[in-house]
Design a protein around this motif. Structure first.
Motif, PDB file in Angstrom:
ATOM      1  N   ILE A   8       0.845  -1.203   0.000  1.00 22.29           N
ATOM      2  CA  ILE A   8       0.000   0.000   0.000  1.00 22.29           C
ATOM      3  C   ILE A   8       0.874   1.244   0.000  1.00 22.29           C
ATOM      4  O   ILE A   8       0.619   2.207  -0.736  1.00 22.29           O
ATOM      5  CB  ILE A   8      -0.966  -0.009   1.206  1.00 22.29           C
ATOM      6  CG1 ILE A   8      -2.000  -1.123   1.028  1.00 22.29           C
ATOM      7  CG2 ILE A   8      -1.641   1.341   1.369  1.00 22.29           C
ATOM      8  CD1 ILE A   8      -2.864  -1.367   2.244  1.00 22.29           C
ATOM      9  N   THR A   9       1.930   1.241   0.797  1.00 23.32           N
ATOM     10  CA  THR A   9       2.846   2.377   0.855  1.00 23.32           C
ATOM     11  C   THR A   9       3.517   2.602  -0.499  1.00 23.32           C
ATOM     12  O   THR A   9       3.656   3.742  -0.946  1.00 23.32           O
ATOM     13  CB  THR A   9       3.917   2.142   1.935  1.00 23.32           C
ATOM     14  OG1 THR A   9       3.275   1.886   3.177  1.00 23.32           O
ATOM     15  CG2 THR A   9       4.822   3.337   2.077  1.00 23.32           C
ATOM     16  N   LEU A  10       3.918   1.526  -1.160  1.00 24.61           N
ATOM     17  CA  LEU A  10       4.540   1.629  -2.473  1.00 24.61           C
ATOM     18  C   LEU A  10       3.578   2.231  -3.489  1.00 24.61           C
ATOM     19  O   LEU A  10       3.938   3.145  -4.253  1.00 24.61           O
ATOM     20  CB  LEU A  10       5.010   0.251  -2.952  1.00 24.61           C
ATOM     21  CG  LEU A  10       5.601   0.203  -4.360  1.00 24.61           C
ATOM     22  CD1 LEU A  10       6.920   0.965  -4.405  1.00 24.61           C
ATOM     23  CD2 LEU A  10       5.793  -1.235  -4.796  1.00 24.61           C
ATOM     24  N   ILE A  15       1.907   6.813  -6.915  1.00 25.82           N
ATOM     25  CA  ILE A  15       0.861   7.739  -7.364  1.00 25.82           C
ATOM     26  C   ILE A  15       1.235   9.177  -7.000  1.00 25.82           C
ATOM     27  O   ILE A  15       1.116  10.094  -7.814  1.00 25.82           O
ATOM     28  CB  ILE A  15      -0.515   7.346  -6.777  1.00 25.82           C
ATOM     29  CG1 ILE A  15      -0.973   6.018  -7.382  1.00 25.82           C
ATOM     30  CG2 ILE A  15      -1.542   8.437  -7.025  1.00 25.82           C
ATOM     31  CD1 ILE A  15      -2.199   5.426  -6.727  1.00 25.82           C
ATOM     32  N   GLY A  16       1.705   9.380  -5.780  1.00 24.79           N
ATOM     33  CA  GLY A  16       2.115  10.723  -5.353  1.00 24.79           C
ATOM     34  C   GLY A  16       3.288  11.243  -6.166  1.00 24.79           C
ATOM     35  O   GLY A  16       3.312  12.404  -6.580  1.00 24.79           O
ATOM     36  N   GLY A  17       4.281  10.402  -6.421  1.00 23.48           N
ATOM     37  CA  GLY A  17       5.436  10.805  -7.217  1.00 23.48           C
ATOM     38  C   GLY A  17       5.052  11.157  -8.643  1.00 23.48           C
ATOM     39  O   GLY A  17       5.557  12.120  -9.216  1.00 23.48           O
ATOM     40  N   PHE A  18       4.151  10.382  -9.212  1.00 22.85           N
ATOM     41  CA  PHE A  18       3.680  10.669 -10.570  1.00 22.85           C
ATOM     42  C   PHE A  18       2.970  12.016 -10.616  1.00 22.85           C
ATOM     43  O   PHE A  18       3.206  12.826 -11.511  1.00 22.85           O
ATOM     44  CB  PHE A  18       2.752   9.554 -11.051  1.00 22.85           C
ATOM     45  CG  PHE A  18       2.215   9.775 -12.431  1.00 22.85           C
ATOM     46  CD1 PHE A  18       3.012   9.549 -13.538  1.00 22.85           C
ATOM     47  CD2 PHE A  18       0.920  10.225 -12.620  1.00 22.85           C
ATOM     48  CE1 PHE A  18       2.524   9.762 -14.817  1.00 22.85           C
ATOM     49  CE2 PHE A  18       0.429  10.443 -13.887  1.00 22.85           C
ATOM     50  CZ  PHE A  18       1.227  10.208 -14.992  1.00 22.85           C
ATOM     51  N   ALA A  19       2.094  12.270  -9.641  1.00 20.30           N
ATOM     52  CA  ALA A  19       1.345  13.529  -9.615  1.00 20.30           C
ATOM     53  C   ALA A  19       2.292  14.721  -9.472  1.00 20.30           C
ATOM     54  O   ALA A  19       2.140  15.735 -10.163  1.00 20.30           O
ATOM     55  CB  ALA A  19       0.327  13.509  -8.480  1.00 20.30           C
ATOM     56  N   ILE A  20       3.272  14.599  -8.605  1.00 17.77           N
ATOM     57  CA  ILE A  20       4.239  15.685  -8.413  1.00 17.77           C
ATOM     58  C   ILE A  20       5.060  15.881  -9.682  1.00 17.77           C
ATOM     59  O   ILE A  20       5.331  17.017 -10.091  1.00 17.77           O
ATOM     60  CB  ILE A  20       5.133  15.396  -7.193  1.00 17.77           C
ATOM     61  CG1 ILE A  20       4.304  15.505  -5.913  1.00 17.77           C
ATOM     62  CG2 ILE A  20       6.324  16.350  -7.141  1.00 17.77           C
ATOM     63  CD1 ILE A  20       5.010  15.011  -4.667  1.00 17.77           C
ATOM     64  N   GLY A  21       5.462  14.798 -10.333  1.00 23.03           N
ATOM     65  CA  GLY A  21       6.228  14.885 -11.569  1.00 23.03           C
ATOM     66  C   GLY A  21       5.459  15.575 -12.683  1.00 23.03           C
ATOM     67  O   GLY A  21       6.013  16.406 -13.411  1.00 23.03           O
TER      68      GLY A  21
END
Length: 84
Positions: A8-10, A15-21
Motif C-alpha cells: 500500500i505504501t509503495l 501515485i504521489g510521485g507521478f502527480a508531483i512529476g
C-alpha cells in the motif's frame, strides 16, 4: 498485515510521485514558453541549434498546446508517391 502495508505504501508513493512529476513538468513547460533562453538551452542539450524562426515556431507550438479546451492539432498523414 506485514505484506499489505509495504505494498500500500509503495502504491501511494508511486501515485504521489507521478502527480508531483506531472505538476513539475507542466510548470517547466509554461516557464519555457515564456523564456526563450531556457527553450534554447533545452534544445542545445537535445542536440538542436534553433534559429530565430524555429524558436518562434517552438514557442507558438508550446503556447497553443498549453491552452485548455483547445483540441490537439491533427496529425499529418504520410503522402505516398504519385504516378505509380
Amino acid at each position: 498485515m506485514n505484506i499489505a502495508l509495504p505494498i500500500i505504501t509503495l502504491v501511494v508513493g508511486l501515485i504521489g510521485g507521478f502527480a508531483i512529476g506531472v505538476f513539475y513538468l507542466r510548470r517547466q513547460m509554461t516557464t519555457m514558453q515564456n523564456d526563450p533562453e531556457m527553450l534554447q538551452k533545452v534544445a542545445k542539450q537535445m542536440g538542436y541549434n534553433l534559429n530565430n524562426k524555429q524558436m518562434q515556431r517552438a514557442q507558438q507550438m508550446l503556447k497553443n498546446n498549453n491552452q485548455p479546451g483547445r483540441p490537439a492539432p491533427a496529425a499529418r498523414q504520410k503522402q505516398g508517391r504519385k504516378g505509380r
